[in-house]
Design a protein around this motif. Structure first.
Motif, mmCIF file in Angstrom:
data_model
loop_
_atom_site.group_PDB
_atom_site.id
_atom_site.type_symbol
_atom_site.label_atom_id
_atom_site.label_comp_id
_atom_site.label_asym_id
_atom_site.label_seq_id
_atom_site.Cartn_x
_atom_site.Cartn_y
_atom_site.Cartn_z
ATOM 1 N N GLN A 1 -8.801 -4.040 -11.732
ATOM 2 C CA GLN A 1 -7.973 -3.181 -12.589
ATOM 3 C C GLN A 1 -8.846 -2.331 -13.511
ATOM 4 O O GLN A 1 -8.561 -1.163 -13.744
ATOM 5 C CB GLN A 1 -7.023 -4.039 -13.436
ATOM 6 C CG GLN A 1 -5.857 -4.614 -12.638
ATOM 7 C CD GLN A 1 -5.058 -5.654 -13.422
ATOM 8 O OE1 GLN A 1 -5.558 -6.275 -14.354
ATOM 9 N NE2 GLN A 1 -3.816 -5.877 -13.027
ATOM 10 N N THR B 1 -8.632 0.350 -2.102
ATOM 11 C CA THR B 1 -7.908 -0.926 -2.136
ATOM 12 C C THR B 1 -8.847 -2.088 -1.840
ATOM 13 O O THR B 1 -9.594 -2.045 -0.863
ATOM 14 C CB THR B 1 -6.776 -0.897 -1.087
ATOM 15 O OG1 THR B 1 -5.839 0.124 -1.451
ATOM 16 C CG2 THR B 1 -6.049 -2.232 -1.019
ATOM 17 N N GLN C 1 -9.004 -9.878 -10.238
ATOM 18 C CA GLN C 1 -7.925 -8.907 -10.475
ATOM 19 C C GLN C 1 -8.231 -8.042 -11.698
ATOM 20 O O GLN C 1 -8.020 -6.827 -11.674
ATOM 21 C CB GLN C 1 -6.590 -9.629 -10.676
ATOM 22 C CG GLN C 1 -6.026 -10.202 -9.389
ATOM 23 C CD GLN C 1 -4.651 -10.845 -9.597
ATOM 24 O OE1 GLN C 1 -3.707 -10.195 -10.008
ATOM 25 N NE2 GLN C 1 -4.552 -12.134 -9.319
ATOM 26 N N ILE C 2 -8.709 -8.675 -12.753
ATOM 27 C CA ILE C 2 -9.034 -7.909 -13.962
ATOM 28 C C ILE C 2 -10.153 -6.915 -13.665
ATOM 29 O O ILE C 2 -10.085 -5.736 -14.041
ATOM 30 C CB ILE C 2 -9.439 -8.852 -15.106
ATOM 31 C CG1 ILE C 2 -8.261 -9.748 -15.502
ATOM 32 C CG2 ILE C 2 -9.922 -8.056 -16.325
ATOM 33 C CD1 ILE C 2 -8.635 -10.865 -16.472
ATOM 34 N N TYR D 1 -6.350 -1.913 6.280
ATOM 35 C CA TYR D 1 -5.585 -1.823 5.035
ATOM 36 C C TYR D 1 -6.468 -1.746 3.788
ATOM 37 O O TYR D 1 -5.996 -1.349 2.732
ATOM 38 C CB TYR D 1 -4.662 -3.041 4.890
ATOM 39 C CG TYR D 1 -3.523 -3.118 5.897
ATOM 40 C CD1 TYR D 1 -3.221 -2.049 6.725
ATOM 41 C CD2 TYR D 1 -2.736 -4.251 5.997
ATOM 42 C CE1 TYR D 1 -2.179 -2.125 7.635
ATOM 43 C CE2 TYR D 1 -1.684 -4.335 6.897
ATOM 44 C CZ TYR D 1 -1.411 -3.270 7.728
ATOM 45 O OH TYR D 1 -0.383 -3.345 8.624
ATOM 46 N N ILE E 1 0.846 -1.205 0.000
ATOM 47 C CA ILE E 1 0.000 0.000 0.000
ATOM 48 C C ILE E 1 0.875 1.247 0.000
ATOM 49 O O ILE E 1 0.639 2.188 -0.764
ATOM 50 C CB ILE E 1 -0.933 0.006 1.229
ATOM 51 C CG1 ILE E 1 -1.907 -1.178 1.152
ATOM 52 C CG2 ILE E 1 -1.700 1.322 1.322
ATOM 53 C CD1 ILE E 1 -2.718 -1.389 2.424
ATOM 54 N N ASN F 1 -6.863 -0.498 -6.429
ATOM 55 C CA ASN F 1 -5.638 -1.201 -6.041
ATOM 56 C C ASN F 1 -6.014 -2.601 -5.570
ATOM 57 O O ASN F 1 -7.034 -2.772 -4.897
ATOM 58 C CB ASN F 1 -4.934 -0.489 -4.887
ATOM 59 C CG ASN F 1 -4.315 0.820 -5.318
ATOM 60 O OD1 ASN F 1 -3.957 0.996 -6.479
ATOM 61 N ND2 ASN F 1 -4.205 1.750 -4.386
ATOM 62 N N VAL F 2 -5.185 -3.569 -5.897
ATOM 63 C CA VAL F 2 -5.456 -4.952 -5.515
ATOM 64 C C VAL F 2 -4.344 -5.478 -4.614
ATOM 65 O O VAL F 2 -3.166 -5.380 -4.962
ATOM 66 C CB VAL F 2 -5.542 -5.866 -6.752
ATOM 67 C CG1 VAL F 2 -5.849 -7.298 -6.337
ATOM 68 C CG2 VAL F 2 -6.585 -5.360 -7.726
ATOM 69 N N LEU F 3 -4.713 -6.026 -3.482
ATOM 70 C CA LEU F 3 -3.770 -6.776 -2.649
ATOM 71 C C LEU F 3 -4.233 -8.219 -2.650
ATOM 72 O O LEU F 3 -5.368 -8.500 -2.263
ATOM 73 C CB LEU F 3 -3.782 -6.255 -1.211
ATOM 74 C CG LEU F 3 -3.378 -4.808 -0.980
ATOM 75 C CD1 LEU F 3 -3.561 -4.447 0.494
ATOM 76 C CD2 LEU F 3 -1.923 -4.588 -1.395
ATOM 77 N N THR F 4 -3.387 -9.118 -3.119
ATOM 78 C CA THR F 4 -3.753 -10.531 -3.112
ATOM 79 C C THR F 4 -2.976 -11.232 -2.010
ATOM 80 O O THR F 4 -1.763 -11.082 -1.912
ATOM 81 C CB THR F 4 -3.421 -11.174 -4.475
ATOM 82 O OG1 THR F 4 -4.172 -10.494 -5.481
ATOM 83 C CG2 THR F 4 -3.807 -12.642 -4.487
ATOM 84 N N ILE G 1 1.519 1.076 7.524
ATOM 85 C CA ILE G 1 1.460 1.694 6.188
ATOM 86 C C ILE G 1 2.295 2.963 6.166
ATOM 87 O O ILE G 1 3.105 3.187 5.259
ATOM 88 C CB ILE G 1 0.013 2.067 5.800
ATOM 89 C CG1 ILE G 1 -0.900 0.846 5.753
ATOM 90 C CG2 ILE G 1 -0.006 2.812 4.453
ATOM 91 C CD1 ILE G 1 -2.380 1.197 5.581
ATOM 92 N N GLN H 1 2.288 1.783 -3.405
ATOM 93 C CA GLN H 1 1.244 2.254 -4.334
ATOM 94 C C GLN H 1 0.904 3.716 -4.083
ATOM 95 O O GLN H 1 0.686 4.475 -5.025
ATOM 96 C CB GLN H 1 -0.023 1.404 -4.167
ATOM 97 C CG GLN H 1 0.099 0.019 -4.789
ATOM 98 C CD GLN H 1 -1.063 -0.894 -4.409
ATOM 99 O OE1 GLN H 1 -1.728 -0.699 -3.401
ATOM 100 N NE2 GLN H 1 -1.290 -1.924 -5.226
#
Lengths: 320, 320, 320
Positions: free
Chosen positions: C59, C38, C55-56, C103, B56, C64-67, B302, B59
């Motif tokens: 996007q 996020t 994810q797509i 987060y 984060i 924002n992506v957190l995996t 963060i 980003q």
């Protein structure tokens, strides 16, 4: 460029080398070229350089990146056609590919040789499924028999390091290892060197000759010292026997590259695709010495990937 | 800030705390500061908070992020210098670092103590290799002996929660566990508290004293109740013995933090870096009670990361 | 939409289907809608389609992506309340969720049925903790008893493939498997079909009836041929016994869907959520035949996710 799985997907090697060197000068020149497009990076095997350099290359072009560690994150894949799937495999590779077709504009895949069935590996049992079922461009991140993004980076690296007005002598020399390793890097480097304006020789012990379909009329020596003589570039790499597949015939001489052996050469630059087993394939002194251009080679992986992604994007855009 | 591996990389603690609190007010104030730069987050160990908060933070600054789960995604690493790599390890850490040098503008790494060799851990056998071989700034995401991004977040959290016109009493208290755990968080918190304007005390059972190189002249009590008296902040954390390295000497008293023990304090706020073992290190009632500022502390990860990334970017940009 | 864990989180099914189809026409229409927000994608289990399509979708919206692959990348989680955590578990799920609250603006989680305790699974022992402790919207990426993003994609797919002026007949048919599999997809499809303007029938062997709380007054046949008669859509899916939980009562007839069985239908389209076991659940000829709309269904996962993320973002933005 429709797909990128070998040197034969390149129309003009000198041209792509020139383009790649231009990208290296300014990697962020086309930061939106890939916008709205998605590349799927599918790893069936471990990866450090390929994983990171491909991500950087994609980011430099504004491509969305989906990374899939297939074995750990998704499902156990079935590769055989027609099987009754009543065992451990949960998803057929062709269904996974068809789904990737729906999600990605480009599919890049790493699928090492299994080193169990010569026939499967020679026939690229996994990559061939991608080429058969993918409806979008396919890029090899190393397959059973080739590692073309590495080879393009190798060509760049040789080009950057050769300023003389004669052909350099390039030697691909076998190195010791403790496990049977695929021939992919050796095969691939051979194919690309055959198209470069270099004097190319392969050195390996008896029993370790690469597949004739790759070596063709390239000179193969079984005496390392003889091969190293006057070399300008030495590419160090282990592979297991092709003929007696995945076997490791006993080797009496020590083929590890050392400073002593470097003295036979024309102050040769030393290359390796990494990862390297220090003091087994080559000595610490060579790895850390000033003749090594191995980290530069690793850096060039970014630009070889970016050049290929860029060519593929040109092809995609030309169709829209 | 050239690297960030301990409090000693900070010029002025009060200043960085102020900057971090400012970032917290508006985390998206500099959304392009990191554009065109790449941070590599290398995990040699598990991570939840560090993994997500670092992503984060990056980003928020427009940094590209490469995350590498080294053990699962890349190659089995060799850490010993000079070894003949004829065993299970496939790539030497120094080669991996040299490659990261080529790919990243900043390298952040998590490398826990191995808890096997006191000497290796005290000497930061892994982090030291990063500091030696990295040609770009190195950030610790917790190393064998320190967890500085956590400690900065801890300082922020204490600052946010202290409005009185006197020094708060801060107690770092040992807590029970079932496995030998590193001293990194305890050491690190100690170092940072020594530089904060607080009255700082450590409480741990006999046999669990932290390394004198970290505790220095900080008061260490072996009686938890005595230490907790009038505390304004309690930091709960387990660690194993330093002296008799990685051993867990028997403890007769119950050191788990409970509401009953909280009554000894000045209505102290309770902190923990997480993950926490409930009803072993501290009770559910404390964890879920109103004195806990543990999730706030997690959130501040963060901003501590973002402050450090930002300082490092300033340093990088000042050189260009 | 506050959370999305079942069809009951949808106000108006026809409306969301229409919105989703509109998104499919132009997925990049709102590329900044999620900027500065996020989404955390938390996987407690394997995933291919859900992982990539989410994810797509994120996007496409600028989220924002957190995996997080929780098991491999973070800590071993404890799910039981009040436990003394002196065993293998390192972090309590509720603490992990509270950290995710700090987060993420949206938490999406995959938490399959454990298939060990019927009570735990029926009560959604994991998802319920997310719903209890999350302070941000929660999206199910498949839970113990439901797979709602799949079901929305299924509704889209049926809508796209039905142009006639009468209700289609939709049959959910059980299929063979070798392991006890959850009822989640079957339950979830049933719930959504009950709200669609379709003629819906379930076919499964004796002993495999789904939970009455899901099937309600839906017709359940134990004769597959009878159920398939005149079907317009067939949804193929295995599940284990609900009554005798996670057991696989012996089935004498062959329930694998073949071309021969397809002849009983009104040239029915065939659906499956994937992964599918070929030649066990359905034959190669069906999977690769022209009646299969299974890959289209997979593609629609992108748009069902994007529609749900978009609704959730509307809800979040309406509060700011």
């Amino acid at each position: 460029m429709k797909n990128f799985t070998s040197v034969y997907d390149i129309d003009n090697l000198q041209e792509i080398i020139a383009k790649t060197l231009k990208i290296k000068e300014n990697p962020l020149e086309n930061p939106t070229k890939g916008n709205g497009k998605t590349i799927g990076l599918v790893f069936l095997n471990s990866s450090l350089r390929t994983r990171l350099s491909s991500q950087i290359a994609a980011q430099n072009l504004g491509l969305n990146v989906l990374t899939l560690n297939a074995a750990q994150e998704a499902w156990n894949l079935e590769f055989a056609d027609g099987t009754v799937m009543n065992g451990d495999t949960v998803e057929h590779i062709k269904d996974a590919i068809e789904v990737l077709n729906q999600y990605c504009d480009i599919i890049a895949v790493r699928c090492f040789a299994g080193m169990k069935s010569k026939e499967d590996d020679v026939n690229e049992s996994i990559l061939s499924q991608f080429l058969k079922h993918a409806k979008v461009p396919v890029i090899s991140l190393e397959s059973a028999t080739r590692h073309p993004l590495q080879s393009l980076a190798d060509c760049i690296t040789i080009t950057e390091n050769w300023k003389e007005n004669r052909k350099p002598k390039v030697v691909l020399t076998w190195a010791p290892h403790i496990k049977p390793i695929a021939q992919a890097v050796g095969n691939s480097f051979t194919e690309w060197m055959q198209q470069m304006d270099v004097d190319f020789v392969i050195a390996n012990p008896e029993g370790y000759d690469l597949d004739k379909n790759f070596t063709k009329d390239t000179k193969v020596l079984h005496n390392q010292d003889e091969a190293l003589k006057d070399a300008d570039f030495i590419y160090v790499k282990n592979w297991s026997s092709f003929e007696e597949y995945a076997v490791m015939p006993k080797v009496d001489e020590n083929w590890m590259l050392t400073n002593e052996k470097l003295e036979l050469t024309n102050n040769a630059k030393v290359m390796h695709c990494l990862p390297v087993r220090r003091n087994l394939e080559l000595s610490d002194e060579v790895m850390d010495g000033e003749n090594s251009i191995i980290y530069q080679q690793a850096k060039n992986r970014i630009f070889s990937a970016q050049a290929v992604f860029s060519e593929i994007l040109d092809e995609i855009n030309s169709k829209n």
